[in-house]
Design a protein around this motif. Structure first.
Motif, PDB file in Angstrom:
ATOM      1  N   SER A 112       0.831  -1.199   0.000  1.00  0.00           N
ATOM      2  CA  SER A 112       0.000   0.000   0.000  1.00  0.00           C
ATOM      3  C   SER A 112       0.873   1.259   0.000  1.00  0.00           C
ATOM      4  N   GLY A 113       0.578   2.172  -0.917  1.00  0.00           N
ATOM      5  CA  GLY A 113       1.333   3.429  -0.966  1.00  0.00           C
ATOM      6  C   GLY A 113       2.616   3.368  -1.774  1.00  0.00           C
ATOM      7  N   ALA A 114       2.868   2.256  -2.488  1.00  0.00           N
ATOM      8  CA  ALA A 114       4.116   2.119  -3.243  1.00  0.00           C
ATOM      9  C   ALA A 114       4.181   3.143  -4.375  1.00  0.00           C
ATOM     10  N   MET A 115       5.279   3.898  -4.429  1.00  0.00           N
ATOM     11  CA  MET A 115       5.438   4.910  -5.475  1.00  0.00           C
ATOM     12  C   MET A 115       6.909   5.192  -5.721  1.00  0.00           C
ATOM     13  N   CYS A 116       7.193   5.889  -6.829  1.00  0.00           N
ATOM     14  CA  CYS A 116       8.564   6.330  -7.053  1.00  0.00           C
ATOM     15  C   CYS A 116       8.604   7.670  -7.766  1.00  0.00           C
ATOM     16  N   LEU A 149       5.757  11.152 -11.518  1.00  0.00           N
ATOM     17  CA  LEU A 149       5.652  10.260 -10.365  1.00  0.00           C
ATOM     18  C   LEU A 149       4.945   8.994 -10.834  1.00  0.00           C
ATOM     19  N   MET A 150       5.306   7.864 -10.244  1.00  0.00           N
ATOM     20  CA  MET A 150       4.605   6.613 -10.540  1.00  0.00           C
ATOM     21  C   MET A 150       4.099   5.982  -9.253  1.00  0.00           C
ATOM     22  N   PHE A 151       2.893   5.424  -9.333  1.00  0.00           N
ATOM     23  CA  PHE A 151       2.261   4.752  -8.193  1.00  0.00           C
ATOM     24  C   PHE A 151       1.911   3.340  -8.633  1.00  0.00           C
ATOM     25  N   PHE A 152       2.194   2.360  -7.778  1.00  0.00           N
ATOM     26  CA  PHE A 152       2.088   0.946  -8.165  1.00  0.00           C
ATOM     27  C   PHE A 152       1.037   0.205  -7.341  1.00  0.00           C
ATOM     28  N   TYR A 153       0.180  -0.548  -8.028  1.00  0.00           N
ATOM     29  CA  TYR A 153      -0.861  -1.349  -7.392  1.00  0.00           C
ATOM     30  C   TYR A 153      -0.890  -2.727  -8.033  1.00  0.00           C
ATOM     31  N   SER A 154      -1.269  -3.733  -7.265  1.00  0.00           N
ATOM     32  CA  SER A 154      -1.506  -5.054  -7.853  1.00  0.00           C
ATOM     33  C   SER A 154      -2.925  -5.101  -8.407  1.00  0.00           C
ATOM     34  N   ASP A 155      -3.056  -5.525  -9.670  1.00  0.00           N
ATOM     35  CA  ASP A 155      -4.369  -5.774 -10.302  1.00  0.00           C
ATOM     36  C   ASP A 155      -5.453  -4.787  -9.889  1.00  0.00           C
ATOM     37  N   THR A 156      -5.333  -3.565 -10.330  1.00  0.00           N
ATOM     38  CA  THR A 156      -6.299  -2.530  -9.971  1.00  0.00           C
ATOM     39  C   THR A 156      -6.848  -1.887 -11.235  1.00  0.00           C
ATOM     40  N   ASP A 157      -8.126  -1.538 -11.230  1.00  0.00           N
ATOM     41  CA  ASP A 157      -8.741  -0.899 -12.389  1.00  0.00           C
ATOM     42  C   ASP A 157      -8.300   0.565 -12.464  1.00  0.00           C
ATOM     43  N   PRO A 158      -7.641   0.973 -13.564  1.00  0.00           N
ATOM     44  CA  PRO A 158      -7.193   2.371 -13.672  1.00  0.00           C
ATOM     45  C   PRO A 158      -8.330   3.385 -13.507  1.00  0.00           C
ATOM     46  N   ARG A 204      -2.255  -1.171 -17.221  1.00  0.00           N
ATOM     47  CA  ARG A 204      -2.356  -2.506 -16.618  1.00  0.00           C
ATOM     48  C   ARG A 204      -1.400  -3.434 -17.341  1.00  0.00           C
ATOM     49  N   ASP A 205      -0.598  -4.135 -16.586  1.00  0.00           N
ATOM     50  CA  ASP A 205       0.305  -5.136 -17.164  1.00  0.00           C
ATOM     51  C   ASP A 205      -0.232  -6.502 -16.745  1.00  0.00           C
ATOM     52  N   PRO A 206      -0.854  -7.237 -17.686  1.00  0.00           N
ATOM     53  CA  PRO A 206      -1.478  -8.507 -17.301  1.00  0.00           C
ATOM     54  C   PRO A 206      -0.470  -9.566 -16.868  1.00  0.00           C
ATOM     55  N   VAL A 207       0.750  -9.522 -17.404  1.00  0.00           N
ATOM     56  CA  VAL A 207       1.747 -10.522 -17.010  1.00  0.00           C
ATOM     57  C   VAL A 207       2.241 -10.264 -15.592  1.00  0.00           C
ATOM     58  N   GLU A 208       2.510  -8.994 -15.283  1.00  0.00           N
ATOM     59  CA  GLU A 208       2.995  -8.638 -13.945  1.00  0.00           C
ATOM     60  C   GLU A 208       1.847  -8.518 -12.928  1.00  0.00           C
ATOM     61  N   HIS A 209       0.604  -8.575 -13.403  1.00  0.00           N
ATOM     62  CA  HIS A 209      -0.556  -8.331 -12.526  1.00  0.00           C
ATOM     63  C   HIS A 209      -0.374  -6.994 -11.798  1.00  0.00           C
ATOM     64  N   LEU A 210      -0.005  -6.009 -12.575  1.00  0.00           N
ATOM     65  CA  LEU A 210       0.404  -4.732 -12.009  1.00  0.00           C
ATOM     66  C   LEU A 210      -0.329  -3.597 -12.700  1.00  0.00           C
ATOM     67  N   THR A 211      -0.795  -2.641 -11.907  1.00  0.00           N
ATOM     68  CA  THR A 211      -1.335  -1.398 -12.460  1.00  0.00           C
ATOM     69  C   THR A 211      -0.419  -0.270 -12.015  1.00  0.00           C
ATOM     70  N   SER A 212       0.033   0.523 -12.988  1.00  0.00           N
ATOM     71  CA  SER A 212       0.881   1.675 -12.673  1.00  0.00           C
ATOM     72  C   SER A 212       0.143   2.942 -13.076  1.00  0.00           C
ATOM     73  N   PHE A 213       0.190   3.933 -12.208  1.00  0.00           N
ATOM     74  CA  PHE A 213      -0.353   5.251 -12.518  1.00  0.00           C
ATOM     75  C   PHE A 213       0.811   6.216 -12.687  1.00  0.00           C
ATOM     76  N   VAL A 214       0.777   6.986 -13.756  1.00  0.00           N
ATOM     77  CA  VAL A 214       1.827   7.963 -14.048  1.00  0.00           C
ATOM     78  C   VAL A 214       1.222   9.355 -13.971  1.00  0.00           C
ATOM     79  N   ILE A 215       1.861  10.243 -13.215  1.00  0.00           N
ATOM     80  CA  ILE A 215       1.409  11.624 -13.131  1.00  0.00           C
ATOM     81  C   ILE A 215       2.562  12.545 -13.502  1.00  0.00           C
TER      82      ILE A 215
END
Length: 246
Positions: free
Chosen positions: A165-169, A189-198, A214-225
């Protein structure tokens, strides 16, 4: 197409959204990009390393403002993977990512890729763990297809951590090189979530400053601001990144 659209998005094309060109870019099949790439095999390992350790530390720190980066842990890339070069005090970890994890598919083996990133503690315990493992696989010579298989297997076996929770870079460096496909990313800035609807962030909506991938292989959703200033405090202009090409 050996790799998935999600990975292309996360690895750079998404940043083109900021310039308003991404939807065509993401729609292009990966195969089209790979036929033109000069990087069809891995270069000698030395080409991926930075001989001057102090230079790599400074480049890693350039990902975030000095107020954050100066007390961060810094890791540099060795022959087998990332190694701690500077112990940190504030929970942040700064690195310079390479093409295996942080460039478009065509630049997977491009030894010139240098992507400064500074992770908060939550991302250091989750996203960075994955990135470091994938970097080790890259150094060991795995192909893009083998990388995808390895990631899929690691997630299936629960060896790959869920996002905390709260993972970002922070990615605010003027100095990086994202590869020939996307040489200069704007500060963001980037914020990282597991399998989340953008959609939960209103990402990718007309007028929204938030890009969601959404990256289906990584099961990862990244938000870029995207943000307005580089880590040194200077203003970002669309043409300013060009001046910083090394």
């Amino acid at each position: 197409m050996h790799k998935k659209i999600g990975a292309i998005a996360i690895k750079g094309f998404a940043l083109l959204v900021v310039f308003g060109t991404a939807y065509q870019a993401v729609a292009q099949p990966a195969a089209a990009a790979s036929t033109t790439t000069p990087y069809t095999t891995m270069a000698p390992v030395d080409q991926y390393l930075i001989a001057d350790r102090a230079a790599e530390i400074a480049l890693a720190r350039s990902a975030a403002p000095d107020s954050i980066a100066r007390d961060a842990e810094v890791q540099v890339l060795g022959r087998r993977g990332f190694e701690t070069a500077v112990k940190g005090k504030d929970g942040f970890v700064c690195i310079v990512a390479r093409g295996w994890t942080s460039a478009a598919d065509a630049d997977f083996w491009n030894p010139k890729v240098r992507v400064p990133m500074c992770f908060n503690a939550a991302a250091a315990h989750s996203y960075l763990v994955r990135l470091a493992k994938e970097t080790e696989w890259g150094l060991a010579g795995r192909t893009p297809a083998q990388m995808t298989e390895s990631i899929t297997a690691a997630i299936a076996k629960k060896e790959s951590p869920q996002m905390e929770s709260g993972a970002m870079c922070y990615m605010l460096s003027k100095e990086g090189y994202g590869g020939d496909t996307t040489p200069h990313w704007p500060p963001h800035l980037m914020f990282f979530y597991s399998d989340t609807d953008p959609a939960i962030w209103g990402a990718n909506q007309p007028g929204s400053p938030v890009v969601g991938m959404r990256d289906p292989v990584e099961h990862l959703t990244s938000f870029v601001i995207p943000v307005q200033r580089w880590s040194d405090g200077t203003e970002y202009h669309t043409d300013s990144a060009v001046e910083h090409h090394h």
